[in-house]
Design a protein around this motif. Structure first.
Motif, PDB file in Angstrom:
ATOM      1  N   LEU A 147       0.834  -1.206   0.000  1.00 55.31           N
ATOM      2  CA  LEU A 147       0.000   0.000   0.000  1.00 55.31           C
ATOM      3  C   LEU A 147       0.868   1.255   0.000  1.00 55.31           C
ATOM      4  CD1 LEU A 147      -2.820  -1.034   2.474  1.00 55.31           C
ATOM      5  CD2 LEU A 147      -3.138  -0.287   0.110  1.00 55.31           C
ATOM      6  N   LEU A 148       1.887   1.251   0.849  1.00 56.88           N
ATOM      7  CA  LEU A 148       2.727   2.446   0.938  1.00 56.88           C
ATOM      8  C   LEU A 148       3.478   2.664  -0.375  1.00 56.88           C
ATOM      9  CD1 LEU A 148       3.937   2.087   4.610  1.00 56.88           C
ATOM     10  CD2 LEU A 148       2.704   4.033   3.651  1.00 56.88           C
ATOM     11  N   GLU A 149       3.900   1.568  -0.962  1.00 53.49           N
ATOM     12  CA  GLU A 149       4.576   1.627  -2.261  1.00 53.49           C
ATOM     13  C   GLU A 149       3.641   2.261  -3.286  1.00 53.49           C
ATOM     14  OE1 GLU A 149       8.132   1.111  -3.583  1.00 53.49           O
ATOM     15  OE2 GLU A 149       7.704  -0.453  -2.099  1.00 53.49           O
ATOM     16  N   ARG A 150       2.399   1.777  -3.263  1.00 50.10           N
ATOM     17  CA  ARG A 150       1.411   2.241  -4.241  1.00 50.10           C
ATOM     18  C   ARG A 150       1.147   3.727  -4.059  1.00 50.10           C
ATOM     19  NH1 ARG A 150      -4.278  -0.519  -3.759  1.00 50.10           N
ATOM     20  NH2 ARG A 150      -5.499   1.306  -4.338  1.00 50.10           N
ATOM     21  N   LEU A 151       1.206   4.194  -2.826  1.00 46.28           N
ATOM     22  CA  LEU A 151       0.930   5.610  -2.576  1.00 46.28           C
ATOM     23  C   LEU A 151       2.215   6.438  -2.613  1.00 46.28           C
ATOM     24  CD1 LEU A 151      -1.823   5.465   0.180  1.00 46.28           C
ATOM     25  CD2 LEU A 151      -2.027   5.516  -2.295  1.00 46.28           C
ATOM     26  N   GLY A 152       3.264   5.853  -3.146  1.00 46.71           N
ATOM     27  CA  GLY A 152       4.500   6.613  -3.349  1.00 46.71           C
ATOM     28  C   GLY A 152       5.292   6.851  -2.075  1.00 46.71           C
ATOM     29  N   LEU A 153       5.106   5.976  -1.053  1.00 46.23           N
ATOM     30  CA  LEU A 153       5.830   6.176   0.209  1.00 46.23           C
ATOM     31  C   LEU A 153       6.766   5.006   0.506  1.00 46.23           C
ATOM     32  CD1 LEU A 153       2.864   7.570   2.280  1.00 46.23           C
ATOM     33  CD2 LEU A 153       4.917   8.832   1.643  1.00 46.23           C
ATOM     34  N   GLY A 154       7.134   4.295  -0.560  1.00 46.08           N
ATOM     35  CA  GLY A 154       7.999   3.122  -0.387  1.00 46.08           C
ATOM     36  C   GLY A 154       9.275   3.432   0.367  1.00 46.08           C
ATOM     37  N   GLU A 155       9.767   4.664   0.207  1.00 47.74           N
ATOM     38  CA  GLU A 155      11.040   5.038   0.841  1.00 47.74           C
ATOM     39  C   GLU A 155      10.852   5.528   2.278  1.00 47.74           C
ATOM     40  OE1 GLU A 155      14.041   5.666  -1.793  1.00 47.74           O
ATOM     41  OE2 GLU A 155      12.726   3.933  -2.111  1.00 47.74           O
ATOM     42  N   ARG A 156       9.587   5.727   2.648  1.00 45.79           N
ATOM     43  CA  ARG A 156       9.319   6.395   3.926  1.00 45.79           C
ATOM     44  C   ARG A 156       8.707   5.466   4.971  1.00 45.79           C
ATOM     45  NH1 ARG A 156      11.867   9.737   1.850  1.00 45.79           N
ATOM     46  NH2 ARG A 156      11.398  11.902   1.318  1.00 45.79           N
ATOM     47  N   MET A 157       8.764   4.172   4.719  1.00 48.76           N
ATOM     48  CA  MET A 157       8.023   3.244   5.584  1.00 48.76           C
ATOM     49  C   MET A 157       8.468   3.284   7.044  1.00 48.76           C
ATOM     50  SD  MET A 157       7.027   0.012   3.332  1.00 48.76           S
ATOM     51  CE  MET A 157       8.600  -0.764   3.217  1.00 48.76           C
ATOM     52  N   GLY A 158       9.763   3.520   7.264  1.00 47.33           N
ATOM     53  CA  GLY A 158      10.282   3.492   8.632  1.00 47.33           C
ATOM     54  C   GLY A 158      10.275   4.849   9.311  1.00 47.33           C
ATOM     55  N   HIS A 159       9.719   5.869   8.633  1.00 47.05           N
ATOM     56  CA  HIS A 159       9.712   7.209   9.230  1.00 47.05           C
ATOM     57  C   HIS A 159       8.547   7.392  10.173  1.00 47.05           C
ATOM     58  CE1 HIS A 159      12.267   8.942   5.723  1.00 47.05           C
ATOM     59  NE2 HIS A 159      12.967   8.243   6.584  1.00 47.05           N
ATOM     60  N   ARG A 160       8.775   8.226  11.178  1.00 45.44           N
ATOM     61  CA  ARG A 160       7.672   8.562  12.074  1.00 45.44           C
ATOM     62  C   ARG A 160       6.931   9.769  11.509  1.00 45.44           C
ATOM     63  NH1 ARG A 160       8.419   5.302  16.266  1.00 45.44           N
ATOM     64  NH2 ARG A 160      10.561   4.686  16.684  1.00 45.44           N
ATOM     65  N   PRO A 161       5.661   9.946  11.963  1.00 45.75           N
ATOM     66  CA  PRO A 161       4.854  11.044  11.407  1.00 45.75           C
ATOM     67  C   PRO A 161       5.577  12.390  11.414  1.00 45.75           C
ATOM     68  CG  PRO A 161       3.497   9.644  12.750  1.00 45.75           C
ATOM     69  CD  PRO A 161       4.886   9.107  12.870  1.00 45.75           C
ATOM     70  N   ASN A 162       6.327  12.695  12.490  1.00 41.60           N
ATOM     71  CA  ASN A 162       6.963  14.017  12.520  1.00 41.60           C
ATOM     72  C   ASN A 162       8.126  14.143  11.538  1.00 41.60           C
ATOM     73  OD1 ASN A 162       8.856  12.482  13.806  1.00 41.60           O
ATOM     74  ND2 ASN A 162       8.760  13.577  15.768  1.00 41.60           N
ATOM     75  N   GLN A 163       8.444  13.045  10.866  1.00 38.66           N
ATOM     76  CA  GLN A 163       9.493  13.110   9.846  1.00 38.66           C
ATOM     77  C   GLN A 163       8.886  13.153   8.445  1.00 38.66           C
ATOM     78  OE1 GLN A 163      11.163   9.419  11.170  1.00 38.66           O
ATOM     79  NE2 GLN A 163      12.856  10.416  12.241  1.00 38.66           N
ATOM     80  N   LEU A 164       7.554  13.304   8.391  1.00 36.97           N
ATOM     81  CA  LEU A 164       6.872  13.299   7.094  1.00 36.97           C
ATOM     82  C   LEU A 164       6.162  14.632   6.875  1.00 36.97           C
ATOM     83  CD1 LEU A 164       5.213   9.757   7.324  1.00 36.97           C
ATOM     84  CD2 LEU A 164       7.225  10.376   5.978  1.00 36.97           C
ATOM     85  N   SER A 165       6.009  15.008   5.592  1.00 39.72           N
ATOM     86  CA  SER A 165       5.253  16.231   5.283  1.00 39.72           C
ATOM     87  C   SER A 165       3.768  15.955   5.459  1.00 39.72           C
ATOM     88  CB  SER A 165       5.525  16.642   3.837  1.00 39.72           C
ATOM     89  OG  SER A 165       4.826  15.773   2.970  1.00 39.72           O
ATOM     90  N   GLY A 166       2.965  17.034   5.452  1.00 39.66           N
ATOM     91  CA  GLY A 166       1.523  16.887   5.614  1.00 39.66           C
ATOM     92  C   GLY A 166       0.936  15.969   4.566  1.00 39.66           C
ATOM     93  N   GLY A 167       1.323  16.195   3.310  1.00 47.81           N
ATOM     94  CA  GLY A 167       0.785  15.369   2.228  1.00 47.81           C
ATOM     95  C   GLY A 167       1.155  13.902   2.414  1.00 47.81           C
ATOM     96  N   GLN A 168       2.390  13.701   2.819  1.00 50.99           N
ATOM     97  CA  GLN A 168       2.832  12.307   3.039  1.00 50.99           C
ATOM     98  C   GLN A 168       2.062  11.670   4.186  1.00 50.99           C
ATOM     99  OE1 GLN A 168       6.953  13.224   3.535  1.00 50.99           O
ATOM    100  NE2 GLN A 168       7.497  12.573   1.467  1.00 50.99           N
ATOM    101  N   GLN A 169       1.854  12.452   5.263  1.00 48.99           N
ATOM    102  CA  GLN A 169       1.102  11.908   6.401  1.00 48.99           C
ATOM    103  C   GLN A 169      -0.311  11.530   5.975  1.00 48.99           C
ATOM    104  OE1 GLN A 169       1.500  13.673  10.391  1.00 48.99           O
ATOM    105  NE2 GLN A 169       2.917  15.118   9.480  1.00 48.99           N
TER     106      GLN A 169
END
Ligand code: ADP
Ligand code: MG
Length: 646
Positions: free
Chosen positions: A132-154
Motif C-alpha cells: 500500500l505504501l509503495e502504491r501511494l508513493g511512500l515506499g522510501e518512507r516506511m520506517g519514518h515517524r509522522p513528525n518526519q513526514l510532510s503533511g501530504g505524506q502523512q
C-alpha cells in the motif's frame, strides 16, 4: 445500476449536544439519507453545519440521539461496542483532516494498525502495508515517524491505513483541509482512483470546488440537507460489499506478543520517565529479597548455634543458695534418682572451671571440664587423634586428659601427635590420650576448642576437690517427649529439694523460641520492604494515568481503526505489567548483587528461591493491580471524545 438495498440508510437522524447545565444544542436536525455501495459522495457545508458530527455517526464512532441508522440492512443501534468496533475495522476507513497518526509508530506501523486488530498475521500484514505504501508513493518512507513526514505524506499514510483492511467505505473528513493545493490535488486524485476501483467514498468538505469532484454532492446547512444531486450511477466493476465476518483471527499469544512489542516501544520512547517509575519497583523487589535473606541468614545462624549443642539434650544446673554447697544444689544422689525417669538415656554430669595447665615450660589458663565418657556421642563431637576416656577410666579415677584442638596447638606447637605426652593440670600429672577434632565455633566468648576434658570423677577428686556437678546434661531418647521428660525431672527434683534451687533448659525449645523471634523479625522486615513495593505500584499507576491522559487521542485513533475495548485494556495493562516485569527482573538482579556484596562483608545471608519468586510475583501483581484502573479508564473512553482531545 443502483443496488436495491442502500448500504447506508439514515432516517430522521437527530443529534443533540449539551443538556444538563450546559445549553442543549441540536446539531443534526432530522436528517435522512441513503448511500449505495460504490458511490462517491461529497457532503459540503459551511463550518459548524454538522458535517463532522454526521461523519462520526456514519462511521459508527458516535450514536444519534434519535432516528435510525441501517448499515447494509442491519440496525446499528442494536449492535454492541464489539460489533461496532468490528464494523469500523472491516468496513470503514477513516481519513481525517489532522491525519491522526500515532506519533510513536512508524509509517508502516501506523498503516498496519487496523490489521493488528483484525488479527492478520505479521507476514501478511507487513507485505500488504508495504504494498500500500509503495502504491501511494511512500515506499522510501516506511520506517519514518509522522513528525518526519510532510503533511501530504502523512495524509497518504492515513489513506493507506484506511485501505489496510479493505476500506470498502472511505470516510474522509476534510482530507485536504490542512494541505497545500498540490498535495490536496494529489489526495483528491487518490480518492477518485479509489472510487473508480469500487470503493464507496464519502468525502466531507467545506470547499465547493473540492466537492464538485465527486459524483454526488449533498449540501447541508444547520444540520439539515438543503440540496442533493441524487444517487449517481456507480462505476462499472462495482465491488460488492463482502465483509470479512471471520471471528478475530489471531491467537491470544500473537495478540499478547503484539501488545508486548507496542508496550516496549512506548516504554522506550519514554525511557527516562519509565526508568524513574521502574526505580520504585526495583527498590521494592530488591529490598524484599535482601530483607528476607538477612532474616533467614540470622535465623539459620541461631539455629545452627543451638543445634550444635544437640537437640535431644536437657541441661540441668543449680540456681541460687542451697543448704548444702552454695551454687551446687544438685547432688550425685539426685542424678541417681533421675535415672528412673523414662525416656532418659544418658546422664552426663560435668564439673568445670578454669585452671592453669602446663607442658614443659609452656603454661596456659584454660577451661577444664570433667565429664562422662559419652560426651563425643552426645554432643556429636568426634575425637581427632587417640581416644576419649571410657567408663573404667572414670570409675578408677584415671589421670587421663583429652585436649581441645586449640589447647593442643598452644601447648605443643611442635609436636605432631600429642597422644602419650604428659601435662600438669594444677600440678597434677595427666596423660594425654586424645585430641578432639576442631569445632571452630564460639559458645558465648569462649572458643569451643579451648578446653581440656578429664573424666568426671577424676576432675572432681583431683582437680576441683568437690564432687557435685556444676551442671548436668541429660540425653533423651524420644525428642517428641522432651518437654514431658523435662517436666518430670523438675517434678522429681522439686520433691527431693522442697524448693526450686535448679534450672532446666533444652536446646530444641530454645531453637524453636529463637527461630520464632527471628521469623517475626523477618516478617516485619519483609513487610517494610513490601510497603516500598506498594509505593512503587502507586508510581506505576500514576504514570499510567498520565499516559492515558496524554494518549487519549491515540486511544481515539485506535478505536476509529477498529480496536475493541478489550484491545485497549490489554494494551495499557501490558504496558503496566511490562514496566513491573522489567522492574522485577532488575530488582531481582539488584537484590542478588546487594546480597552478594553483604556476603562479601560476612553478613550471614540465605537467599530463598521462594522469596525471590514471591517478590517477583508481587511486582507483577502490583503492575497488574495498579495498572488496571488506568487501563480500564482508557478502554471506556468514548471514541469521539477521545479523538477530539488534544
Ligand atoms: P463541521 O464539521 O460541519 O464544522 P461539527 O459537526 O464539527 O461541524 O459541529 C457542528 C456543531 O456542533 C458546532 O456548532 C459545534 O460547536 C457543535 N459540537 C460539535 N461537537 C460538540 C460536542 N462534543 N459538544 C458540544 N457541541 C459540539
Ligand atoms: Mg468538521
Amino acid at each position: 445500476m443502483v443496488t436495491a438495498e442502500p448500504l447506508i440508510a439514515l432516517k430522521d437522524i437527530r443529534k443533540c449536544y449539551g443538556g444538563g447545565d450546559s445549553p442543549e444544542i441540536e446539531v443534526l436536525r432530522g436528517l435522512s439519507l441513503n448511500i449505495h455501495a460504490g458511490e462517491f459522495v461529497a457532503i459540503v457545508g459551511t463550518s459548524g453545519s454538522g458535517k463532522s458530527t454526521l461523519m462520526n455517526m456514519l462511521g459508527c464512532l458516535d450514536r444519534p440521539s434519535s432516528g435510525t441508522y441501517h448499515f447494509a440492512g442491519r440496525d446499528v443501534a442494536a449492535m454492541n461496542s464489539d460489533e461496532l468496533a468490528w464494523l469500523r475495522r472491516e468496513a470503514f476507513g477513516f481519513v481525517f483532516q489532522g491525519y491522526h497518526l500515532i506519533p510513536t509508530g512508524t509509517a508502516q506501523e501506523n498503516v498496519e494498525m487496523p490489521a493488528v486488530y483484525a488479527g492478520m498475521s505479521v507476514a501478511r500484514r507487513h507485505e500488504r502495508s508495504a504494498q500500500l505504501l509503495e502504491r501511494l508513493g511512500l515506499g522510501e518512507r516506511m520506517g519514518h515517524r509522522p513528525n518526519q513526514l510532510s503533511g501530504g505524506q502523512q495524509q497518504r499514510v492515513s489513506i493507506a491505513r484506511a485501505l489496510m483492511n479493505g476500506g470498502r467505505i472511505i470516510l474522509a473528513d476534510e482530507p485536504t483541509g490542512a494541505l497545500d493545493s498540490r498535495s490536496g490535488q494529489e489526495v483528491m486524485a487518490l480518492l477518485r482512483e479509489l472510487s473508480a476501483l469500487g470503493h464507496t467514498v464519502i468525502l466531507i468538505t467545506h470547499d465547493r470546488k473540492v466537492a464538485d469532484q465527486a459524483q454526488r454532492v449533498i449540501e447541508i446547512l444547520d444540520g439539515q440537507i438543503v440540496a442533493d444531486s441524487g444517487p449517481a450511477v456507480p462505476p462499472e466493476g462495482q465491488q460488492q460489499l463482502a465483509l470479512n465476518t471471520d471471528a478475530h483471527g489471531a491467537s491470544w499469544l500473537a495478540d499478547l506478543a503484539e501488545a508486548g512489542r507496542a508496550a516496549w516501544r512506548v516504554m522506550w520512547v519514554n525511557r527516562f520517565r519509565t526508568a524513574l517509575t521502574l526505580l520504585g519497583i526495583v527498590i521494592g523487589v530488591a529490598s524484599v529479597i535482601v530483607m528476607l535473606a538477612v532474616g533467614l541468614g540470622a535465623r539459620q545462624r541461631v539455629v545452627a548455634q543451638l543445634g550444635a549443642l544437640g537437640t535431644n539434650l536437657i541441661f540441668l544446673s543449680s540456681v541460687g543458695e542451697s543448704s548444702r554447697i552454695p551454687g551446687r544444689s544438685i547432688t550425685l544422689q539426685d542424678l541417681e534418682a533421675l535415672e528412673n525417669i523414662p525416656n532418659i538415656t544418658h546422664i552426663l554430669p560435668n564439673v568445670t572451671g578454669n585452671k592453669v595447665i602446663r607442658f614443659g615450660s609452656v603454661d596456659t589458663q584454660t577451661y577444664v571440664r570433667g565429664t562422662g565418657a559419652a560426651l563425643p556421642v552426645l554432643q556429636t563431637w568426634p575425637v581427632g587423634k587417640g581416644t576419649f576416656f571410657d567408663e573404667r577410666d572414670d570409675q578408677q579415677l584415671a589421670s587421663v586428659a583429652v585436649l581441645g584442638a586449640k589447647v593442643a596447638k598452644t601447648l605443643m606447637p611442635d609436636i605432631d601427635n600429642p597422644v602419650g605426652q604428659q601435662i600438669l593440670i594444677d600440678n597434677t600429672l595427666f596423660l594425654v590420650i586424645g585430641v578432639m577434632s576442631e569445632k571452630g565455633r564460639l559458645t558465648g566468648d569462649r572458643d569451643d576448642d579451648d578446653v581440656v576434658f578429664v573424666p568426671f570423677n577424676t576432675g572432681g577428686v583431683r582437680v576441683f576437690g568437690q564432687r557435685e556437678p556444676t551442671y548436668t546434661v541429660l540425653a533423651v531418647h524420644d525428642l517428641a517427649r522432651i518437654t514431658q521428660t523435662q517436666e518430670a525431672i523438675e517434678a522429681m527434683l522439686l520433691k527431693r529439694h522442697g524448693i526450686k534451687d535448679f534450672a532446666t533448659g533444652n536446646a530444641a525449645a530454645s531453637i524453636a523460641a529463637q527461630a520464632k523471634t527471628q521469623d517475626s523479625m523477618t516478617v516485619m522486615l519483609s513487610l517494610i520492604a513490601a510497603v516500598s513495593l506498594v509505593v512503587g505500584g502507586i508510581g506505576v499507576m500514576n504514570v499510567m494515568l498520565m499516559t492515558v491522559r496524554e494518549r487519549t487521542r491515540e486511544i481515539g485513533i485506535r478505536m476509529a481503526t477498529g480496536a475493541r475495548q478489550r484491545d485497549i485494556l490489554r494494551q495499557f495493562l501490558t504496558e503496566a505489567v511490562l514496566v513491573s516485569l522489567v522492574g522485577g527482573v532488575v530488582g531481582v538482579v539488584a537484590g542478588l548483587l546487594i546480597g552478594g556484596a553483604l556476603i562479601a562483608w560476612e553478613v550471614p545471608l540465605v537467599f530463598s528461591v521462594s522469596g525471590i519468586l514471591g517478590a517477583f510475583a508481587c511486582a507483577l501483581f502490583t503492575g497488574l493491580f495498579f495498572g488496571f484502573m488506568p487501563a480500564r479508564q482508557a478502554a471506556r473512553l468514548d471514541p469521539v471524545t477521545a479523538l477530539g482531545s488534544e
